[in-house]
Design a protein around this motif. Sequence first.
Motif, PDB file in Angstrom:
ATOM      1  N   GLY A 148     -11.888 103.371  51.867  1.00  0.00           N
ATOM      2  CA  GLY A 148     -13.237 103.460  51.302  1.00  0.00           C
ATOM      3  C   GLY A 148     -13.264 103.040  49.849  1.00  0.00           C
ATOM      4  O   GLY A 148     -14.133 102.267  49.420  1.00  0.00           O
ATOM      5  N   ILE A 149     -12.302 103.522  49.061  1.00  0.00           N
ATOM      6  CA  ILE A 149     -12.206 103.145  47.649  1.00  0.00           C
ATOM      7  C   ILE A 149     -11.919 101.655  47.512  1.00  0.00           C
ATOM      8  O   ILE A 149     -12.522 100.968  46.686  1.00  0.00           O
ATOM      9  N   LYS A 150     -11.004 101.158  48.321  1.00  0.00           N
ATOM     10  CA  LYS A 150     -10.652  99.738  48.273  1.00  0.00           C
ATOM     11  C   LYS A 150     -11.863  98.865  48.598  1.00  0.00           C
ATOM     12  O   LYS A 150     -12.111  97.849  47.951  1.00  0.00           O
ATOM     13  N   SER A 151     -12.643  99.268  49.585  1.00  0.00           N
ATOM     14  CA  SER A 151     -13.834  98.525  49.974  1.00  0.00           C
ATOM     15  C   SER A 151     -14.869  98.523  48.855  1.00  0.00           C
ATOM     16  O   SER A 151     -15.451  97.484  48.540  1.00  0.00           O
ATOM     17  N   LYS A 152     -15.095  99.689  48.250  1.00  0.00           N
ATOM     18  CA  LYS A 152     -16.064  99.772  47.141  1.00  0.00           C
ATOM     19  C   LYS A 152     -15.626  98.912  45.975  1.00  0.00           C
ATOM     20  O   LYS A 152     -16.441  98.252  45.338  1.00  0.00           O
ATOM     21  N   GLY A 191      -5.516 111.055  58.400  1.00  0.00           N
ATOM     22  CA  GLY A 191      -6.771 110.334  58.645  1.00  0.00           C
ATOM     23  C   GLY A 191      -7.696 110.394  57.443  1.00  0.00           C
ATOM     24  O   GLY A 191      -8.315 109.392  57.072  1.00  0.00           O
ATOM     25  N   SER A 192      -7.792 111.534  56.796  1.00  0.00           N
ATOM     26  CA  SER A 192      -8.642 111.687  55.609  1.00  0.00           C
ATOM     27  C   SER A 192      -8.132 110.832  54.460  1.00  0.00           C
ATOM     28  O   SER A 192      -8.912 110.177  53.764  1.00  0.00           O
ATOM     29  N   ILE A 193      -6.821 110.833  54.259  1.00  0.00           N
ATOM     30  CA  ILE A 193      -6.232 110.032  53.180  1.00  0.00           C
ATOM     31  C   ILE A 193      -6.490 108.550  53.416  1.00  0.00           C
ATOM     32  O   ILE A 193      -6.894 107.825  52.504  1.00  0.00           O
ATOM     33  N   LEU A 194      -6.284 108.096  54.631  1.00  0.00           N
ATOM     34  CA  LEU A 194      -6.519 106.677  54.945  1.00  0.00           C
ATOM     35  C   LEU A 194      -7.991 106.307  54.798  1.00  0.00           C
ATOM     36  O   LEU A 194      -8.319 105.238  54.269  1.00  0.00           O
ATOM     37  N   THR A 195      -8.871 107.164  55.241  1.00  0.00           N
ATOM     38  CA  THR A 195     -10.310 106.908  55.098  1.00  0.00           C
ATOM     39  C   THR A 195     -10.685 106.808  53.629  1.00  0.00           C
ATOM     40  O   THR A 195     -11.416 105.902  53.222  1.00  0.00           O
ATOM     41  N   TYR A 196     -10.183 107.718  52.823  1.00  0.00           N
ATOM     42  CA  TYR A 196     -10.455 107.703  51.376  1.00  0.00           C
ATOM     43  C   TYR A 196      -9.916 106.419  50.745  1.00  0.00           C
ATOM     44  O   TYR A 196     -10.621 105.742  50.002  1.00  0.00           O
TER      45      TYR A 196
END
Length: 136
Positions: A24-28, A16-21
């Motif tokens: 999040g990076i892709k969105s930014k 879950g942490s890896i996917l969130t990261y």
Amino acid sequence: MEIFKSLLPVFSLVIGSILTYYFGIKSKRGESALKYKEEQYAKLLIKLQGFVGQTANVETKKEFFEEQYKSWLYCSDEVIEAINEMVSLVIENKGDVPDPEEGQRVIGNIVVAMRKDLYGKTKLGHKSFTYTDVIG
């Protein structure tokens, strides 16, 4: 089996942490790219004034063409094609003022192509974009 049951929450947390990261990076990155395009399109739009009405002048046209060369790095194919159509119109008229309706059409098409590139869709057409000369 007992070890697997006790490690399952840990694995779930890590995944879950890896996917969130990742997302999040892709969105930014996507937001950053969109902001960059908006800034560059704004520069091109301002420089288009060099081709229209009272504001038409050689210096602004030169600045537009400098920005146009850079635009190959970030513009969509549709924007490049719309700009190329305007450049063809300028070349065909060899320094003379083109037909005003044709000029409005090609410049309006550039602006519409930019909107589509930035926002995906638009209901506006080339006639929706008008440039107004402000005489001081």
